[in-house]
Write an enzyme that holds these catalytic residues in place. Structure first.
Site, mmCIF file in Angstrom:
data_model
loop_
_atom_site.group_PDB
_atom_site.id
_atom_site.type_symbol
_atom_site.label_atom_id
_atom_site.label_comp_id
_atom_site.label_asym_id
_atom_site.label_seq_id
_atom_site.Cartn_x
_atom_site.Cartn_y
_atom_site.Cartn_z
ATOM 1 N N LYS A 17 32.790 54.310 43.468
ATOM 2 C CA LYS A 17 33.324 53.160 42.732
ATOM 3 C C LYS A 17 32.849 53.293 41.286
ATOM 4 O O LYS A 17 31.715 53.743 41.035
ATOM 5 C CB LYS A 17 32.764 51.883 43.369
ATOM 6 C CG LYS A 17 33.322 50.579 42.815
ATOM 7 C CD LYS A 17 32.716 49.393 43.613
ATOM 8 C CE LYS A 17 33.293 48.061 43.169
ATOM 9 N NZ LYS A 17 32.746 46.926 43.962
ATOM 10 N N SER A 39 36.428 43.876 45.887
ATOM 11 C CA SER A 39 36.636 44.604 44.652
ATOM 12 C C SER A 39 36.601 46.120 44.802
ATOM 13 O O SER A 39 37.107 46.832 43.936
ATOM 14 C CB SER A 39 35.561 44.193 43.632
ATOM 15 O OG SER A 39 34.291 44.629 44.062
ATOM 16 N N SER A 86 32.971 42.725 49.047
ATOM 17 C CA SER A 86 33.709 43.750 48.306
ATOM 18 C C SER A 86 33.736 45.135 48.938
ATOM 19 O O SER A 86 34.484 46.004 48.489
ATOM 20 C CB SER A 86 33.163 43.862 46.883
ATOM 21 O OG SER A 86 33.626 42.787 46.103
#
Lengths: 479, 490
Positions: B78, B153, B177
């Site tokens: 990420k 996310s 997330s």
């Protein structure tokens, strides 16, 4: 109307740790801008603070030395505000649960003792600084130097117990003495290692309602503290007497004019939005830790001062001077250990030693004449080997070479002459050569006696035992 | 089977056996990324040179006989993890030009094992979102149906697994997330106990809630990845110094006698919050039956403060975020406005230009919650409720070994569907948020599909530092089902 000033001080004490409070960077002063930085003190994304244990030790010491209670559980909080020298956009400080609370210091004011309360002591990080226009390579413009960012500070907050600028200065000096004595702060006010904000208000005498206070920033010498407070007290009194009211505000002291001017009012005051810093766990300090720190505390100046009076018969004044710094007091005690005439040791420290230190710009711990050597020198005086006058010459030589006084005295043939026959011979010669003065003396002009002493000492190259010279001269002149 | 379809443990065996090299595997992954990226958009930055250099080094290490389980395995991160020398944006325009001078501890650990970095994955800006639609670098699409969001996310981290663009990824989970996108994309995703994995070098959203975790194809890979990144880090004061077990050794396949709690607030009582999607309900019912068949026992439990979790989260998380994001001021790094006329103006304009809508909304919410006069009513009260939520879990775990719930009330929703309705968007994390507030661990495991073919995950919540237990339960479920073997048709 008569007014009573009410003053509280917030003192920032920069701690003398090798590394910063939340990272491993050096705290050395004066390095190349931004050369002592890392992701943590630069406020890089993802960087996290790790508490420097030494800072906690220093804070506990400061708390114990100022009679505070040490919190078993204290937390760090974020103080949020934007400024280009504040890398994270918040300062890590302590708010609701500081490490030390409720202490005091006793100050001497007009010969009386007065207790000044200490509300709290907390730990925090310093900000960096902005550099304007003179940044090499930048030309016109401003730069940020973050070497100072994340340097450890203690903030010591007093109760509003101070009633005059003199009390404020006395409190400040005592606090300064304690933190330097503990060796947790270098005490350098010019470099900002010990700096002060003053909260000042006035109220009519007899009133028990505190007036509105102004906070004065940027007072970084004892003299400025006195000036700033006195100016501010008068400003507030004048304002009230002219029918105005004091507003709560932050004011800046201008050392050039000795005045204060408004920096920001209550409306512009920051809302710092303090909240516990989630990146740091609560700091837990157990009793054992506190007691160990207490055991490691050095004897504090106040205690030492009183002991010097009791143990060595020092005068109030001498005791005060000898405890002005920890180094000086320790020098005194070590020298007394070698030569028990405390009065003589004290006189020499306050005289020759201090003079030589001042002349050379050295600190007591750099003194080339060690306490033992000073003791040896005083032994020679008190044992009658050399006169006090000669001792000063020997001292100068010791200062230069660091050698033993005994060796210097022997090598230079400075041993005092206490042989009455030898001295009498000198006296006889001088009297024969100065018949006129002999007549004057015998005619009642006793002042001339000094002339003869001087002549004898000169002829003996200062080595004649002065007491003996006096005695023999008197006899001979009286004839 | 293609190289890009392999799991970590399968590729590891092939690498060790010399059947394939890391360079070959990495090349296959890079080709796969290139092929499907236009349809999915998982990545913000692909790093082919870095990847191939890493792979060559890994091949040398394998040849010398010093291979770790992750040596030569192509992974992606990420874009919230700092990678030294490689742009790290956190999905924000304010960091569009930020090249970090250091790396996150979790990436360092993977790197030390010889993992190969394929690139940096898309996400909601500053990890604030549940749909991966708030990134400054475009949206990510759900590989199972590109009309749908992948969750957020860590949407890029989940989509990259589902689209087989990486063998495993790292994400972060502040309110769900990792788990919610894992559920929406049909992969395994684990949020470890707070303090289990270092947060150093991970861009902070809400520091007391953020936690790093893996997203993988199966539970074994999840155990491998967790083992690789877990452990105390002296650079993170909130990381906990407790031993890291061998998570793969704990995958015994047995849940005999395991007591699993079913919180009524997540099932029957959830009607007040819009109720469970029937397909999700069906998947949960079937999962419960599967576990019963495996010998697990179910216990009805209550987590009475569940209803307050979302409100509590949006006070605490935004309060911390408002402070965490203060450092993006254009002074030292990141976007700096060219329109500024003064110092303060520069900071204001840089932030106004650099942050997106959702980030600004949360900064304002958090600033408000911490403001003088409101602090006690909002922040302090939220902390008290957080304690109550924590106690709910503590009490529940006196009776059960794990808790089973849905990950999300619905499967993935359509792109654009909730963009203009932040409250609806926030409610999609209703089942994941309490776990972050409690600080414990939980994971998402594939548990079925909706009628329209979108994946549905089940959530297993464990005791603090009880990752072994939920991994074991997840693994047993995986052995008994075939959901994880299905592949998105992309």
């Amino acid at each position: 109307m008569k007014f009573q000033p009410v003053i509280g001080l917030e003192v920032h004490v920069q701690l003398k740790t090798d590394s910063k409070i939340f990272c491993g960077c050096s705290t050395r002063f004066g390095a190349e801008p931004n050369s002592q930085t890392c992701p943590v003190c630069l406020g890089m994304p993802g960087a996290l603070p790790v508490l420097n244990k030494k800072v906690v030790e220093f804070a506990v010491k400061a708390g114990l030395a100022t009679n505070c209670s040490i919190s078993h559980h204290s937390i760090f909080a974020r103080k949020n505000y934007f400024y280009p020298d504040l890398p994270k956009g918040y300062q890590i400080s302590q708010f609701e649960d500081p490490i030390c609370r409720e202490g005091w210091l006793d100050i001497q004011i007009n010969g009386e003792e007065k207790r000044i309360g200490i509300t709290r002591i907390h730990m925090e990080e310093d900000a960096g600084k902005l550099v304007h226009n003179d940044v090499s390579g930048l030309g016109e413009g401003s730069g940020v130097d973050l070497n100072r960012a994340c340097t450890p500070l203690l903030e010591v907050v007093s109760e509003p117990d101070l009633r005059s600028s003199d009390e404020a200065v006395s409190y400040l000096k005592q606090l300064h003495q304690i933190v330097t004595w503990l060796n947790i702060c270098d005490g350098n006010m010019e470099e900002g290692s010990f700096r002060c904000d003053a909260n000042v208000s006035v109220m009519p005498i007899g009133s028990d309602t505190l007036g509105t206070r102004a906070e004065i920033k940027n007072v970084n010498s004892f003299r400025f503290v006195k000036q700033a407070i006195e100016y501010e007290i008068q400003r507030q009194i004048d304002l009230i007497e002219d029918g105005g009211t004091v507003v709560q505000e932050t004011r800046l002291f201008d050392p050039n004019s000795g005045t204060t001017r408004s920096m920001r009012g209550k409306e512009e005051a920051h809302d710092y939005r303090y909240f516990p810093d989630p990146d740091l766990v609560p700091l837990v300090i157990d009793d054992e830790w506190v007691e160990r720190a207490r055991g490691e505390l050095p004897e504090l100046p106040e205690h030492k001062r009183q002991r010097f009076i009791a143990e060595f018969g020092a005068s109030e004044y001498d005791a005060e001077v000898l405890t002005a710094s920890r180094g000086l007091s320790e020098y005194f005690e070590e020298a007394v250990a070698f030569h028990q005439n405390a009065k003589a040791v004290s006189n020499w420290i306050m005289g020759e030693v201090t003079r030589a230190l001042n002349d050379s710009g050295k600190e007591i711990d750099q003194c080339p004449v060690t306490p033992r050597l000073l003791g040896e020198l005083l032994k020679l005086i008190d044992g009658g080997t050399i006169s006090g006058k000669i001792a000063k010459t020997v001292f100068d030589e010791m200062w230069r070479s660091g050698r033993e006084p005994k060796d210097i005295v022997e090598e230079q043939g400075l041993v005092q002459v206490s042989d009455s026959g030898a001295i009498e011979a000198i006296i006889d010669g001088i009297m024969a050569a100065n018949q006129g003065q002999v007549e004057e003396y015998r005619g009642g002009k006793e002042k001339v006696f000094g002339f003869f002493v001087g002549q004898v000492m000169k002829a003996s190259k200062g080595k004649a035992n002065p007491a003996l010279v006096n005695e023999l001269l008197l006899n001979k002149l009286k004839g | 089977m293609e190289l890009f379809d392999l799991t970590i443990h399968e590729l590891h065996n092939k690498l060790i056996a010399g059947e394939v090299s890391s360079v070959e595997a990495t090349t296959a992954m890079l080709a796969r990324i290139e092929a499907v990226e236009p349809a999915v958009g998982s990545f913000i930055t692909v790093t082919p040179e870095q990847a191939l250099a890493d792979a060559e080094a890994a091949d040398r290490r394998i040849a010398s006989g010093n291979a770790d389980v992750l040596t030569g395995i192509p992974l992606a991160l990420k874009d919230i993890f700092l990678t030294e020398g490689i742009r790290t944006t956190c999905g924000s325009r304010i960091l569009h030009n930020f090249i970090p001078p250091y790396s996150a501890t979790s990436w360092e650990k993977l790197r030390n094992q010889g993992a190969v970095l394929l690139g940096k994955l898309n996400q909601d800006e500053f990890a604030m979102g549940s749909s991966s639609e708030s990134s400054a670098f475009g949206i990510t699409r759900n590989p199972w149906n590109t009309e749908y969001i992948p969750g957020g996310s860590s949407g890029g981290s989940a989509a990259a697994i589902a689209a087989r663009q990486a063998l495993a990824t790292l994400g972060t989970d502040t309110g769900g997330s990792i788990r919610q996108p894992s559920s929406h994309c049909g992969c395994v995703g684990l949020k470890p106990t707070y303090g289990r994995v270092s947060r150093y070098g991970v861009i902070a959203y809400a520091s007391s809630l953020d936690q790093v975790g893996p997203l993988t194809r199966d539970v074994t890979d999840c155990a491998v990845m967790l083992g690789a990144v877990a452990g105390h880090d002296p650079k993170d004061s909130t990381s906990v110094d407790t031993p890291v077990p061998d998570y793969t050794a704990g995958l015994t396949g047995s849940v005999e006698g395991l007591r699993i709690g079913l919180p009524k607030e997540y099932f029957h009582d959830s009607n007040s919050r819009g109720g469970l999607d029937p397909d999700v309900q069906t998947a949960m019912d079937r999962a419960i039956e599967t576990y019963r068949g495996l010998g697990a026992e179910f216990v009805d439990i209550s987590l009475p403060h569940t209803d307050y979790a979302v409100a509590t989260y949006y006070l605490i998380a935004t309060a911390e975020a408002s402070s965490n994001l203060a450092r993006y001021d254009g002074v030292r790094f990141g976007h700096r406005s060219e329109q500024a006329e003064s110092l303060i103006d520069m900071m204001t304009k840089s932030r106004s230009e650099g942050f997106g809508m959702e980030v600004k909304r949360r900064i304002m919410l958090g600033t408000y919650a911490l403001s003088s006069g409101y602090y006690d009513a909002y922040y302090v009260k939220a902390q008290k409720v957080r304690t109550l939520i924590m106690q709910d879990f503590t009490r529940a775990f006196e009776r059960v070994d794990a808790i089973l719930t849905p990950v999300a009330p619905t499967p993935a929703f359509k792109i654009g569907e909730k963009v203009d309705d932040p409250l609806q968007m926030y409610l999609s994390d209703i089942f994941t948020i309490p776990v972050n507030l409690a600080g414990t661990c939980a994971m998402s495991v594939p548990a079925g599909f909706s009628a329209s073919g979108l994946p549905i995950g089940l959530q297993l919540i464990g005791k603090p530092f009880g990752e072994e237990t939920i991994l074991r339960a997840a693994h047993a479920f995986e052995q008994a089902t075939e959901w994880h073997t299905r592949k998105a048709n992309i």
